[in-house]
Motif scaffolding. Structure first.
Motif, mmCIF file in Angstrom:
data_model
loop_
_atom_site.group_PDB
_atom_site.id
_atom_site.type_symbol
_atom_site.label_atom_id
_atom_site.label_comp_id
_atom_site.label_asym_id
_atom_site.label_seq_id
_atom_site.Cartn_x
_atom_site.Cartn_y
_atom_site.Cartn_z
ATOM 1 N N LYS A 270 -6.467 -28.424 8.023
ATOM 2 C CA LYS A 270 -6.492 -26.996 7.706
ATOM 3 C C LYS A 270 -5.116 -26.523 7.232
ATOM 4 O O LYS A 270 -5.005 -25.773 6.257
ATOM 5 C CB LYS A 270 -6.934 -26.209 8.942
ATOM 6 C CG LYS A 270 -7.120 -24.744 8.712
ATOM 7 C CD LYS A 270 -7.629 -24.061 9.972
ATOM 8 C CE LYS A 270 -7.762 -22.569 9.740
ATOM 9 N NZ LYS A 270 -8.232 -21.874 10.938
ATOM 10 N N ALA A 271 -4.050 -26.979 7.902
ATOM 11 C CA ALA A 271 -2.686 -26.599 7.509
ATOM 12 C C ALA A 271 -2.341 -27.170 6.134
ATOM 13 O O ALA A 271 -1.736 -26.493 5.298
ATOM 14 C CB ALA A 271 -1.676 -27.069 8.552
ATOM 15 N N LEU A 272 -2.732 -28.426 5.887
ATOM 16 C CA LEU A 272 -2.490 -29.058 4.585
ATOM 17 C C LEU A 272 -3.237 -28.305 3.490
ATOM 18 O O LEU A 272 -2.674 -28.008 2.430
ATOM 19 C CB LEU A 272 -2.930 -30.522 4.618
ATOM 20 C CG LEU A 272 -2.838 -31.300 3.312
ATOM 21 C CD1 LEU A 272 -1.385 -31.427 2.854
ATOM 22 C CD2 LEU A 272 -3.474 -32.673 3.468
ATOM 23 N N ASN A 273 -4.495 -27.972 3.742
ATOM 24 C CA ASN A 273 -5.297 -27.236 2.768
ATOM 25 C C ASN A 273 -4.667 -25.879 2.464
ATOM 26 O O ASN A 273 -4.517 -25.502 1.299
ATOM 27 C CB ASN A 273 -6.726 -27.065 3.280
ATOM 28 C CG ASN A 273 -7.608 -26.347 2.286
ATOM 29 O OD1 ASN A 273 -7.482 -26.520 1.080
ATOM 30 N ND2 ASN A 273 -8.500 -25.530 2.791
ATOM 31 N N ALA A 274 -4.279 -25.143 3.506
ATOM 32 C CA ALA A 274 -3.673 -23.817 3.302
ATOM 33 C C ALA A 274 -2.377 -23.928 2.513
ATOM 34 O O ALA A 274 -2.119 -23.132 1.600
ATOM 35 C CB ALA A 274 -3.419 -23.146 4.642
ATOM 36 N N TYR A 275 -1.572 -24.930 2.832
ATOM 37 C CA TYR A 275 -0.301 -25.110 2.127
ATOM 38 C C TYR A 275 -0.548 -25.405 0.647
ATOM 39 O O TYR A 275 0.039 -24.761 -0.235
ATOM 40 C CB TYR A 275 0.516 -26.239 2.759
ATOM 41 C CG TYR A 275 1.763 -26.558 1.983
ATOM 42 C CD1 TYR A 275 2.866 -25.718 2.037
ATOM 43 C CD2 TYR A 275 1.832 -27.680 1.169
ATOM 44 C CE1 TYR A 275 4.014 -25.987 1.309
ATOM 45 C CE2 TYR A 275 2.973 -27.961 0.441
ATOM 46 C CZ TYR A 275 4.047 -27.114 0.504
ATOM 47 O OH TYR A 275 5.177 -27.376 -0.233
ATOM 48 N N LEU A 276 -1.422 -26.361 0.363
ATOM 49 C CA LEU A 276 -1.665 -26.733 -1.032
ATOM 50 C C LEU A 276 -2.392 -25.637 -1.799
ATOM 51 O O LEU A 276 -2.133 -25.444 -2.991
ATOM 52 C CB LEU A 276 -2.422 -28.058 -1.111
ATOM 53 C CG LEU A 276 -1.598 -29.279 -0.696
ATOM 54 C CD1 LEU A 276 -2.456 -30.531 -0.705
ATOM 55 C CD2 LEU A 276 -0.390 -29.455 -1.587
#
Length: 146
Positions: A81-87
């Motif tokens: 979820k954090a990776l998705n939000a960042y990208l």
């Protein structure tokens, strides 16, 4: 007398060559951040976006931006979820002038890198697709893909 001159010139050549090699070796340890972003347009109007980033770099970037420590190797839902939000905050895809929503479909590892996969649908006619990426820089320039 002539021999001393040749030896002296040869000695300086060795010293200069050694200094050049040392400087090249030292500058090769400078960290470079490299990423790859690919866009695929399929005949059925699906658009695929793939991003290849170094795992350590993207984990550090997420931490710098959010204060959240992530370990992508563990494949925990909160890390995805954090990776998705960042990208999502760093990628912008447009079909003509219309922004396209990107859906993260997953990620996988390749040595020290992580490949992240997104998909979207295009509708209507357009002659251009634009991708703007801003992984580790604050200034980005859109790149047109024809």
């Amino acid at each position: 007398m002539q021999r001393k001159g040749i030896v002296r010139k040869f000695s300086w050549t060795i010293v200069i060559t050694a200094l050049l090699m040392l400087s090249i070796t030292l500058t090769s340890y400078h960290p470079y951040h490299v990423g790859v972003t690919e866009v695929f347009i399929h005949p059925n109007k699906d658009v695929g976006v793939s991003c290849k980033l170094f795992v350590d770099d993207v984990q550090d970037a997420i931490y710098r931006e959010t204060g959240q420590k992530v370990n992508l190797v563990l494949k925990r839902p909160e890390d995805k979820k954090a990776l998705n939000a960042y990208l999502q905050s760093k990628l912008q895809l447009k079909w003509g002038n219309k922004p396209l929503p990107l859906l993260m479909i997953g990620y996988e590892f390749e040595e020290e890198a992580v490949w992240c996969y997104f998909e979207s649908q295009v509708s209507g006619k357009s002659r251009q697709i634009t991708l703007a990426t801003e992984h580790f820089t604050s200034n980005c320039r859109p790149r047109r893909i024809y």
